[in-house]
Design an enzyme around this catalytic site. Structure first.
Site, PDB file in Angstrom:
ATOM      1  N   ASP A 247      27.946  30.114  33.028  1.00 43.67           N
ATOM      2  CA  ASP A 247      27.938  31.053  31.916  1.00 43.67           C
ATOM      3  C   ASP A 247      27.586  30.241  30.664  1.00 43.67           C
ATOM      4  O   ASP A 247      27.712  29.013  30.647  1.00 43.67           O
ATOM      5  CB  ASP A 247      29.293  31.765  31.765  1.00 43.67           C
ATOM      6  CG  ASP A 247      29.174  33.028  30.904  1.00 43.67           C
ATOM      7  OD1 ASP A 247      28.133  33.209  30.260  1.00 43.67           O
ATOM      8  OD2 ASP A 247      30.129  33.820  30.879  1.00 43.67           O
TER       9      ASP A 247
HETATM   10  C1  BGC Z   1      28.391  36.122  28.667  1.00 45.87           C
HETATM   11  C2  BGC Z   1      27.483  36.420  29.844  1.00 45.87           C
HETATM   12  C3  BGC Z   1      26.085  36.640  29.347  1.00 45.87           C
HETATM   13  C4  BGC Z   1      25.638  35.416  28.550  1.00 45.87           C
HETATM   14  C5  BGC Z   1      24.236  35.532  27.998  1.00 45.87           C
HETATM   15  C6  BGC Z   1      27.856  34.981  27.812  1.00 45.87           C
HETATM   16  O1  BGC Z   1      28.614  34.835  26.665  1.00 45.87           O
HETATM   17  O2  BGC Z   1      29.678  35.808  29.124  1.00 45.87           O
HETATM   18  O3  BGC Z   1      27.931  37.545  30.546  1.00 45.87           O
HETATM   19  O4  BGC Z   1      25.229  36.880  30.422  1.00 45.87           O
HETATM   20  O5  BGC Z   1      26.519  35.230  27.456  1.00 45.87           O
HETATM   21  O6  BGC Z   1      24.160  36.450  26.985  1.00 45.87           O
END
Ligand code: BGC
Length: 711
Positions: A247
């Site tokens: 993530d």
């Molecule tokens: C989130 C993800 C997301 C990523 C990209 C992160 O902060 O937890 O779910 O896909 O950002 O935007």
């Protein structure tokens, strides 16, 4: 068939390409391959919001574009392109219809492909453990079978376009407070049976091409650095053969440990991470074999996903149609004392959300859609007369408050926040509306977002203004023999027990996507018959919830539930807790009303070497066409491991049945799904003896039951 052959051909090329390129790549190139490129290096035409992989033209390796996709494709802020906003996952799960979810996935995948996006960062598959988690709307259910089956259907739909998904956030990311650091402490049984099970079903049934590891730690080890979870369970036990990405690392992590644990792609990517990898290999702390594995997964992903370059933006018409259908199918009718479907007459539409619907949630799930259909506009288009004085008042309020600095358009377009507060109405104004109108509809709304959990006061519980609005409107309309419906336009579970007896009907449409207003109108008027059933429980009160105290409900800034959250309820999450312990709830798991009724008959259960085969017949015994969602719950024999009173093991949704029409539903429960994880023995065990199979959507009111022995 053609598509499958294409994929097969691609896969053959993949390993060939991976072999050739890997052999030729320098250490620095390999390191750059497994780290996202910095945003400043994105080409100006970039459409995805989130990340890109580095291109290596000399090896024929293209840059891949990653975009968020929890409620549709989230496009770059620089682009004015629009994408379809679909209902949130919580709403989709309430449809209990995997075919529908597959089609929603296919529609989202088609738009992603049309915008040259290779990876859609969805679906969110964490278990809804507590009503307040800020991202619950991006997740499906408190139950792992619904979660796994819905996730698998969505993955199948997206990937049928040659666009990869990223199943997220693996695992135990069940709170947003301090999500980057919180240490979740979870027993092995609950971990296996609940928090991993949905991912396992999805991986085994749909083979997602990528998966995202979560920010939090599990039992003291950051998930992104857990060799046991990624290499041991995900790859070793379940046979996951796709790419694992982290993530979006806004917290410093140990790059070498992340790659060694099994992550193949680090997001969003920084020069520091590239340097860490090179240093790691040079110093011998990172094995070249680990780097090669990661690199080959990135190359493999490139050959699995579609490339081409679209000449023009995708046609958004199919997406809009699918979004409209899904909004209707996912809506749950919670109360109806005969008010619905509406009999005609003039409507008094109350509540800001009747004029400014919350179509999608906030954060990375936010989608800028071509339009959002408002409830008042949908009523007018359907030829229903509405109170224009109220409409003028609310429209003016929305326009006035929207011009406020805190609500400027730029902020709203990027993240959909903040929501306008509800408008306080004088009693005399309500009385006048009750004199001139035939019935009232009050729409109440909630949004939510990542990085922050919902609060109790004014979010889980209604605000004072909302409570007064409901009671004043009900009093005024009821005094004149007129009825009131409440529409819930919410991002998660709210308190309903204290006020649900006031209105005559309650329709919960969740966050219904861009066509939401039309869906509300169709459902209230009976143009569509509600067939959604809750895939979560609405407890009578927050503090009845088994994880109430082991969750950051009081917004801690350190300590308990901030640095460390213990899942002390074990496997007793959601209905597993309420039913087993006999705790009264406001609306149980599987609950939902219809404008027709259904009879269940002819339950047959058969024990086979593969598991248990179950079939039964559902007949529409009421006056109008409708669909029924049916759950198959299993009660295990007593003795041995402690078991919940019943657990969902299969479910199905009938086709649209005309009055008097029947459908025979057949489902299979795999033998392995009867097993519980014995922590002491460290393995799955199936109890022998008499199982009871209950059939019916609502977990509290089975319609048919049968016994069966397993040796
Ligand atoms: C989130 C993800 C997301 C990523 C990209 C992160 O902060 O937890 O779910 O896909 O950002 O935007």
């Amino acid at each position: 068939m053609k598509f499958k052959l294409l994929i097969l051909a691609c896969l053959v090329c993949v390993s060939a390409a991976a072999q050739t390129s890997l052999g030729d790549m320098t250490l620095e190139e390999k390191a750059r391959c497994v780290v996202g490129i910095e945003r400043s290096e994105f080409p100006p035409t970039n459409k995805g919001f989130c990340a890109r992989t580095a291109p290596f033209p000399k090896y024929g390796i293209n840059s891949l574009v990653l975009a968020d996709g929890s409620s549709g494709v989230r496009l770059s802020r620089r682009e004015q392109d629009r994408a379809t906003a679909f209902p949130s996952n919580m709403a989709l799960a309430s449809s209990w219809d995997t075919e529908l979810v597959q089609k929603v996935g296919a529609a989202a995948g088609y738009e992603a492909r049309g915008y040259d996006i290779n990876v859609l960062l969805a679906p969110g598959m964490n278990i809804i453990r507590n009503p307040l988690c800020g991202r619950n709307f991006e997740y499906y259910s408190e139950d792992p079978v619904i979660t796994g089956k819905m996730g698998a259907a969505f993955v199948d739909g997206v990937q049928s376009n040659g666009v990869a998904v990223s199943v997220k956030h693996f695992t135990c990311n069940n709170q947003e407070t301090n999500r980057g650091h919180v240490n979740t402490v979870v027993g092995k049984r609950a971990l296996r049976e609940l928090y991993l099970k949905g991912f396992e079903i999805c991986v085994r049934e749909a083979s997602p091409w990528t998966l995202m590891t979560s920010y939090n730690s599990l039992d003291g080890v950051p998930v992104q650095e857990s060799y046991w979870l990624i290499n041991g369970i995900l790859r070793g036990e379940w046979g996951f053969d796709g790419l694992v990405m982290t993530d979006w690392s806004f917290v410093p992590h140990n790059t070498v440990a992340q790659i060694h644990a099994g992550n193949d792609f680090l997001t969003p990517g920084s020069a520091d991470q590239v340097r860490d990898i090179i240093d790691g290999v040079n110093k011998g702390t990172l094995d070249m074999a680990d780097l090669d594995r990661a690199c080959s997964k990135v190359i493999q992903l490139g050959t699995r996903t579609w490339h081409g370059g679209s000449a023009s933006a995708p046609d958004l018409t199919p997406g809009a149609e699918m979004s409209a259908l899904a909004a209707c199918e996912g809506a749950v009718l919670l109360e109806n004392n005969g008010m619905l479907p509406l009999a005609g007459g003039k409507a008094a539409l109350f509540g800001v959300r009747s004029y400014d619907l919350v179509a999608v949630g906030s954060g990375s799930a936010y989608v800028v859609s071509p339009h959002v259909i408002q409830i008042n506009d949908a009523f007018r288009s359907a030829g229903i007369s509405i109170d224009t004085e109220l409409e003028d008042l609310y429209r003016k309020y929305v326009a006035f408050a929207s011009a406020d600095i805190a609500y400027n358009e730029k902020v709203k377009v990027s993240i959909g926040l903040p929501l306008l507060p509800e408008l306080e109405l004088r009693r005399s104004l309500i009385d006048k509306a009750a004199d001139r109108d035939d019935y009232a509809v009050i729409t109440l709304g909630r949004t939510a977002e990542e990085g922050i959990d919902r609060g109790l006061k004014g979010d889980y519980y209604l605000t004072d203004i909302e409570k007064t609005l409901i009671s004043n409107i009900c009093e005024a309309f009821h005094a004149r023999g007129k009825k009131v419906a409440v529409v819930l336009n919410i991002a998660g579970i709210i308190e309903t027990e204290s006020w649900k007896h006031l209105p005559d009907a309650i329709l919960n449409v969740w966050l219904p996507g861009q066509e939401g207003g039309a869906a509300v109108c169709d459902l209230l008027t009976g143009a569509a018959n509600p067939s959604g059933r809750l895939a979560v429980t609405f407890p009578a009160d927050y503090f009845d919830c088994p994880s109430a105290l082991d969750f950051p409900y009081d917004k801690p800034e350190q300590g308990r539930n901030y640095d460390r959250t213990e899942y002390s309820e074990g496997i007793y999450v959601g209905y597993r807790y309420y039913c087993t312990k006999g705790v009264r709830v406001s609306y149980p798991f599987g609950y939902g009303l219809s404008y027709t009724s259904f009879d269940y008959s002819a339950l047959k259960v058969r024990s086979t070497c593969k598991g248990i085969s179950v079939s039964f017949t559902v007949t529409n015994s009421g006056p109008v066409s409708g669909r029924e969602a049916a759950g198959v719950y299993v009660s295990a024999p007593s003795g041995g491991l402690d078991k919940p009173s019943g657990e969902l093991k299969a479910f199905a949704k009938t086709r649209l049945l005309a009055p008097g029409e029947s459908e025979t539903v057949s489902v299979e429960i795999p033998a392995s799904w009867l097993a519980s994880f014995n922590e002491e023995a460290g393995k799955w065990q199936v109890a022998r003896g008499q199982y009871v199979i209950h059939v019916g959507a609502n977990v509290e009111s089975p319609r048919l039951s049968a016994k069966i022995k397993r040796k």
